[in-house]
Design an enzyme around this catalytic site. Structure first.
Site, short mmCIF file in Angstrom:
data_model
loop_
_atom_site.label_atom_id
_atom_site.label_comp_id
_atom_site.label_asym_id
_atom_site.label_seq_id
_atom_site.Cartn_x
_atom_site.Cartn_y
_atom_site.Cartn_z
N HIS A 175 127.09 -3.38 97.40
CA HIS A 175 128.46 -4.12 98.05
C HIS A 175 128.54 -4.26 99.44
CE1 HIS A 175 130.38 -3.58 94.24
NE2 HIS A 175 129.98 -2.59 94.24
N LEU A 176 127.95 -5.67 100.12
CA LEU A 176 128.16 -6.12 101.50
C LEU A 176 129.52 -6.44 101.50
CD1 LEU A 176 124.73 -7.95 101.61
CD2 LEU A 176 125.25 -5.78 102.43
N ASP B 269 131.50 -6.98 88.82
CA ASP B 269 131.71 -5.36 89.09
C ASP B 269 132.87 -5.00 90.02
OD1 ASP B 269 130.23 -2.87 89.20
OD2 ASP B 269 130.35 -3.23 91.33
N ASN C 188 134.11 4.94 91.36
CA ASN C 188 134.12 4.33 90.16
C ASN C 188 132.95 3.92 89.50
OD1 ASN C 188 135.70 3.74 87.72
ND2 ASN C 188 136.19 1.63 88.58
N ASP D 111 124.87 1.42 94.01
CA ASP D 111 126.10 1.14 94.11
C ASP D 111 126.97 1.38 95.55
OD1 ASP D 111 128.79 0.21 93.34
OD2 ASP D 111 129.19 1.79 91.90
N HIS E 258 133.38 1.97 102.87
CA HIS E 258 134.63 1.76 103.21
C HIS E 258 134.89 2.19 104.62
CE1 HIS E 258 136.08 0.44 99.08
NE2 HIS E 258 135.22 1.44 98.69
N GLY F 67 134.26 4.51 96.15
CA GLY F 67 133.10 4.03 96.43
C GLY F 67 132.32 5.07 97.73
O1 DOR Z 1 133.30 3.18 93.55
C1 DOR Z 1 133.32 1.67 93.38
N1 DOR Z 1 133.16 0.96 94.39
N2 DOR Z 1 132.91 1.20 92.29
C2 DOR Z 1 132.92 -0.04 92.16
O2 DOR Z 1 132.66 -0.41 90.88
C3 DOR Z 1 133.28 -0.82 93.14
C4 DOR Z 1 133.00 -0.36 94.32
C5 DOR Z 1 133.58 -1.02 95.60
O3 DOR Z 1 133.32 -2.41 95.50
O4 DOR Z 1 134.18 -0.26 96.46
#
Ligand code: DOR
Length: 429
Positions: A63-64, A153, A278, A305, A309, A324
């Site tokens: 995730h960028l 996703d 998640n 993944d 944050h 995340g």
């Molecule tokens: O923990 C997660 N964070 N699971 C996901 O599927 C999405 C991700 C996020 O974008 O922060």
């Protein structure tokens, strides 16, 4: 472009059938020669005695946060984290803001990656508009713009009818749907794995079945309609279903992440929000099933993944914290320390799970190997270097790691992307 000659390293390339001392010559962005005692006048020499030389790692799940949340991650910071972690190619998910559900956002990400990225960036476009599961995203136009797969996703495609059409459509482009398997009615309200720990510490649980019912559905979908790659597999039940489906010949592949083989829901006892993810961290028996499935090849891929944050999103009450964790800068060392050193995986299997299998699944025909003619994406790793995870030193803007203070073995020394040195002596150039 300078010629680079990497000498005397232990080259590990399952596709080329090599695990042994070799020299590699990189020229014009490609591997030009692979063999013993190579020389090439004018080439820059990298001495790799005692080092592992592997095809650059490919992370299928990153995730960028650009567009939308450059305070969490930018393409510059995310690709720098990738390079330091040994990833020469990363695939970025569509849950940006705005969502990558149309060709303009795909084009934006690719243009930004050309400007400020230091590794290859491949966009994964959304399946549905706004990830809402109601209307289809502009999948065909996104594919033409450069999307290499499709995924909502962060959220599942809850409607089986929409999943069917998406699979049939994606099949025309020979692209997989990457499925975030979660029945959101079953997981609703939960913030960690449902089980003994959640009961003891009083947090609302997410049952393993919330993942498994959707894995079962998508396996059945894959048998009929198209190609499914199951993201972040976390439970023993999912592993069992995937094993049966593969034996029955379904067109599926899957990934797990370092946190699922390194941690269990015991990590939540201290209410550490850095471990909130998640799908959630599961039990010891799930962890053991994941490790076994990696060993015997039921799980094809290790992806991160990587989900950065901010402090504000994480430093709050557990139930309210964002889900995340960041993974790009710790993944390889976790695999080396927790799986290779313990003889669960061989180095050959590590390269398969982190480079050659992702390349096969994504049809990157010139990556995932060091055979002459392939892209000059190479990493040189010191397998003996010991280091302690210090999140303050991450190139990623995300500090949300549950591995803070862990002592790991194995560090990237050089990362070469398309024949250019991006990381030299463990530092970004
Ligand atoms: O923990 C997660 N964070 N699971 C996901 O599927 C999405 C991700 C996020 O974008 O922060």
């Amino acid at each position: 472009m300078t010629k680079i000659l990497i000498k005397n390293g232990r080259v590990i390339d399952p596709q080329a059938g090599i695990d042994g001392l070799r020299d590699i010559l990189l020229e014009n962005g490609k591997v030009s020669r692979l063999g013993g005692h190579l020389s090439s006048p004018g080439a820059k020499i990298i001495e790799a005695k005692g080092m592992l030389v592997m095809p650059g790692l490919i992370d299928m799940h990153v995730h960028l946060r650009d567009p939308g949340r450059p305070d969490k991650e930018t393409i510059a910071s995310g690709t720098r984290a990738a390079a330091l972690g040994g990833f020469t190619s990363i695939c970025c998910m569509a849950n940006t803001s705005p969502v990558m559900d149309n060709p303009a956002v795909v084009e934006y990400v690719l243009a930004k990656a050309r400007q400020e990225g230091v590794v290859n960036v491949y966009p994964i476009a959304a399946v549905t508009k706004g990830l809402k599961g109601e209307e289809f995203a502009e999948m065909g136009r996104c594919a033409r713009e450069g999307a290499i797969a499709f995924s909502d996703d962060g959220r599942p495609v809850m409607s089986a009818a929409m999943m069917r059409k998406a699979l049939e459509y994606a099949k025309q482009f020979d692209k997989p749907i990457i499925s975030h398997c979660e029945d959101i009615n079953l997981s609703a309200g939960g913030s960690m794995n449902e089980g003994r720990v959640s009961t003891e510490i009083g947090l609302p649980g997410i049952p393993a079945l919330a993942e498994e019912v959707m894995v079962a559905r998508d396996i059945m979908m894959a048998k009929e309609y198209g190609r499914v790659h199951i993201a972040h597999v976390s439970t023993a039940g999912s592993v069992k279903l995937i094993k049966q489906a593969k034996q029955a010949g379904a067109d599926i592949s899957c990934e797990t992440c370092p946190h699922y083989f390194s941690l269990t829901d015991e990590a939540i006892r201290s209410y550490d929000t850095a471990a909130k993810v998640n799908p959630p961290l599961r039990t010891k028996s799930d962890q053991q099933a994941i490790i076994k499935a990696l060993k015997i090849g039921i799980i094809d891929v290790i992806a991160t993944d990587h989900a950065p944050h901010t402090e504000e999103d994480k430093n709050v009450e557990f139930n309210l914290a964002a889900t995340g964790l960041v993974g790009l800068e710790t993944a390889l060392a976790l695999v080396l320390t927790r799986l290779v050193a313990k003889k669960t995986l061989t180095l050959k299997q590590l390269v398969e799970r982190m480079s050659s299998n992702p390349a096969k699944i994504l049809r990157f025909s010139h990556k995932g190997t060091l055979k002459p003619g392939s892209d000059a994406d190479v990493i040189i790793v010191d397998p003996k270097a010991e280091w302690v995870v210090d999140e303050k030193k991450f190139a990623s803007k995300g500090r949300n790691t549950p591995f803070k203070g862990w002592k790991l073995t194995g560090k990237v020394v050089h990362t070469i992307v398309g024949g250019s040195i991006v990381v030299k002596d463990g530092k970004l150039t």
